[in-house]
Design a protein around this motif. Structure first.
Motif, short mmCIF file in Angstrom:
data_model
loop_
_atom_site.label_atom_id
_atom_site.label_comp_id
_atom_site.label_asym_id
_atom_site.label_seq_id
_atom_site.Cartn_x
_atom_site.Cartn_y
_atom_site.Cartn_z
N LEU A 81 77.66 46.43 -9.44
CA LEU A 81 77.30 45.35 -10.37
C LEU A 81 75.81 45.10 -10.27
CD1 LEU A 81 79.16 41.98 -10.88
CD2 LEU A 81 76.70 42.00 -10.50
N LEU A 82 75.15 44.94 -11.41
CA LEU A 82 73.72 44.65 -11.43
C LEU A 82 73.44 43.49 -12.36
CD1 LEU A 82 70.80 47.17 -11.49
CD2 LEU A 82 70.79 45.25 -13.07
N LEU A 83 72.74 42.48 -11.84
CA LEU A 83 72.35 41.30 -12.62
C LEU A 83 70.86 41.35 -12.90
CD1 LEU A 83 72.78 38.40 -13.79
CD2 LEU A 83 72.37 37.55 -11.46
N VAL A 84 70.49 41.22 -14.18
CA VAL A 84 69.09 41.09 -14.58
C VAL A 84 68.88 39.62 -14.98
CG1 VAL A 84 67.30 41.80 -16.20
CG2 VAL A 84 68.99 43.47 -15.40
N PRO A 85 68.24 38.82 -14.13
CA PRO A 85 68.06 37.40 -14.44
C PRO A 85 67.04 37.21 -15.55
CG PRO A 85 66.88 37.96 -12.43
CD PRO A 85 67.65 39.19 -12.83
N ASP A 86 67.00 35.99 -16.08
CA ASP A 86 66.06 35.71 -17.16
C ASP A 86 64.64 35.52 -16.65
OD1 ASP A 86 66.73 33.34 -15.88
OD2 ASP A 86 66.57 32.12 -17.69
N ARG A 87 64.48 35.30 -15.36
CA ARG A 87 63.15 35.12 -14.77
C ARG A 87 63.06 35.96 -13.49
NH1 ARG A 87 62.38 28.50 -15.11
NH2 ARG A 87 62.66 28.30 -17.38
N ARG A 88 61.84 36.38 -13.19
CA ARG A 88 61.57 37.15 -11.97
C ARG A 88 62.50 38.34 -11.83
NH1 ARG A 88 60.59 32.17 -7.60
NH2 ARG A 88 58.91 31.15 -8.76
N ALA A 89 62.61 39.08 -12.92
CA ALA A 89 63.51 40.23 -12.92
C ALA A 89 62.84 41.51 -12.46
CB ALA A 89 64.08 40.44 -14.33
N VAL A 90 61.51 41.46 -12.23
CA VAL A 90 60.78 42.63 -11.73
C VAL A 90 59.96 42.20 -10.52
CG1 VAL A 90 60.66 43.70 -14.00
CG2 VAL A 90 58.78 42.24 -13.25
N PHE A 91 59.52 43.19 -9.74
CA PHE A 91 58.67 42.91 -8.58
C PHE A 91 57.22 42.98 -9.03
CE2 PHE A 91 62.64 44.50 -6.82
CZ PHE A 91 62.91 43.56 -5.84
N GLY A 92 56.60 41.81 -9.16
CA GLY A 92 55.27 41.72 -9.73
C GLY A 92 54.19 42.43 -8.96
N SER A 93 54.34 42.56 -7.64
CA SER A 93 53.31 43.20 -6.82
C SER A 93 53.41 44.72 -6.84
CB SER A 93 53.39 42.69 -5.38
OG SER A 93 54.64 43.03 -4.80
N LEU A 94 54.51 45.26 -7.37
CA LEU A 94 54.69 46.71 -7.46
C LEU A 94 54.29 47.20 -8.84
CD1 LEU A 94 58.18 47.16 -5.74
CD2 LEU A 94 55.91 47.20 -4.68
N THR A 95 53.92 48.46 -8.93
CA THR A 95 53.60 49.04 -10.22
C THR A 95 54.88 49.27 -11.03
OG1 THR A 95 53.77 51.34 -9.48
CG2 THR A 95 51.63 50.24 -9.20
N VAL A 96 54.69 49.56 -12.30
CA VAL A 96 55.83 49.88 -13.15
C VAL A 96 56.59 51.07 -12.57
CG1 VAL A 96 56.51 50.74 -15.43
CG2 VAL A 96 54.81 48.91 -15.23
N ALA A 97 55.86 52.10 -12.16
CA ALA A 97 56.49 53.30 -11.59
C ALA A 97 57.25 52.96 -10.32
CB ALA A 97 55.44 54.37 -11.31
N LEU A 139 60.77 46.55 -18.85
CA LEU A 139 60.85 47.17 -17.53
C LEU A 139 62.15 46.79 -16.83
CD1 LEU A 139 59.74 48.76 -15.14
CD2 LEU A 139 58.38 46.74 -14.51
N ALA A 140 62.53 45.52 -16.92
CA ALA A 140 63.77 45.06 -16.27
C ALA A 140 64.99 45.76 -16.87
CB ALA A 140 63.90 43.55 -16.41
N VAL A 141 65.01 45.89 -18.20
CA VAL A 141 66.13 46.57 -18.85
C VAL A 141 66.14 48.06 -18.51
CG1 VAL A 141 67.16 47.19 -21.06
CG2 VAL A 141 66.27 44.88 -20.71
N ALA A 142 64.95 48.67 -18.49
CA ALA A 142 64.85 50.10 -18.15
C ALA A 142 65.37 50.34 -16.74
CB ALA A 142 63.41 50.58 -18.27
N ARG A 143 65.01 49.48 -15.82
CA ARG A 143 65.51 49.61 -14.44
C ARG A 143 67.03 49.53 -14.40
NH1 ARG A 143 62.95 45.35 -10.56
NH2 ARG A 143 64.97 45.80 -9.62
N ALA A 144 67.59 48.57 -15.13
CA ALA A 144 69.04 48.42 -15.14
C ALA A 144 69.71 49.66 -15.70
CB ALA A 144 69.43 47.19 -15.96
N LEU A 145 69.18 50.19 -16.79
CA LEU A 145 69.80 51.34 -17.44
C LEU A 145 69.67 52.62 -16.61
CD1 LEU A 145 68.70 50.68 -21.13
CD2 LEU A 145 70.97 50.38 -20.14
#
Length: 231
Positions: A81-97, A139-145
């Protein structure tokens, strides 16, 4: 129609306030389910209850026929199971890659973002915290997919996206269900492109379900009762 995950008589309290009032809600397997409602309607709390990030005050959660009410959020995540929250769904200090690499198999090319959102391809070296709101949602959706999770819960995935990115997101979610994944999306309103791929729609108001059915039935259901579609 087989049920993947469901709430039965679910009640959730935040201190003295009850956010869900005995909600019954079944999510069909390998289909896209939309939870519709304004802020405070309870849609985000439903996602959190399914994911295990909030505890039920009463009721139960069943996943694939098993009671997982007492199963922690990280155990549910380990089971797919994976939850993508509406806020803070990515790690801001990390690059997109680097964000993408967290869910990709070892050695996989983060450039696979091109398969989801071409707009992310030139941003692979950028820190996620410097992206616009819409870019962070992509980015958050791409990670989930790209993750191996089979049950995806996404809170306002199209928030801040352009119309083109919104349409692309809806198409991607439709492709995910066609591939056998179960997807649950919470939105304040129903984008036209999302309507086309939605299997089941629930409208929530003040912590309860006020409509359940197919998207095509939703407007007619409200007009038949003379009630507005907004909560």
């Amino acid at each position: 129609m087989s049920v993947d995950i469901a709430l039965y008589g679910a009640r959730v309290r935040y201190g003295p306030l009850e956010a869900l009032h005995g909600v019954d809600l079944a999510v069909p397997a390998a289909r896209l389910t939309v939870l519709l409602g304004r802020n405070g309607a309870g849609r985000t709390t439903v996602l959190r209850a399914l994911a295990g990030t909030v505890a039920l005050a009463a009721g139960r959660v069943e996943w694939r026929g098993t009671d997982v009410t007492r199963l922690s959020a990280h155990e549910r995540a380990r089971r797919g199971l994976l939850l993508v929250p509406d806020r803070r769904a990515v790690f801001g200090s990390l690059t997109v890659a680097e964000n993408l690499a967290l869910v990709l198999p070892p050695g996989a090319d983060p450039g696979r973002a091109r398969e989801t959102y071409p707009a992310l391809a030139p941003l692979l070296g950028r820190r996620a915290g410097t992206l616009s709101g819409g870019e962070q949602r992509m980015l958050a959706v791409a990670r989930a997919l790209h993750s191996p999770a089979r049950l995806l819960l996404l809170d306002e995935p199209t928030q801040g996206m352009s119309p083109a990115a919104t349409a692309r997101t809806c198409a991607l979610l439709g492709e995910a269900t066609a591939a056998g994944r179960t997807v649950v999306v919470a939105e304040q309103s129903l984008p036209p492109a999302l309507r086309a791929v939605t299997g089941v729609l629930y409208e929530l108001r003040r912590g309860g379900v006020v409509f359940a059915g197919e998207p095509a039935e939703w407007p007619e259901a409200w007009s038949a009762t003379g009630r507005p579609s907004g909560p």
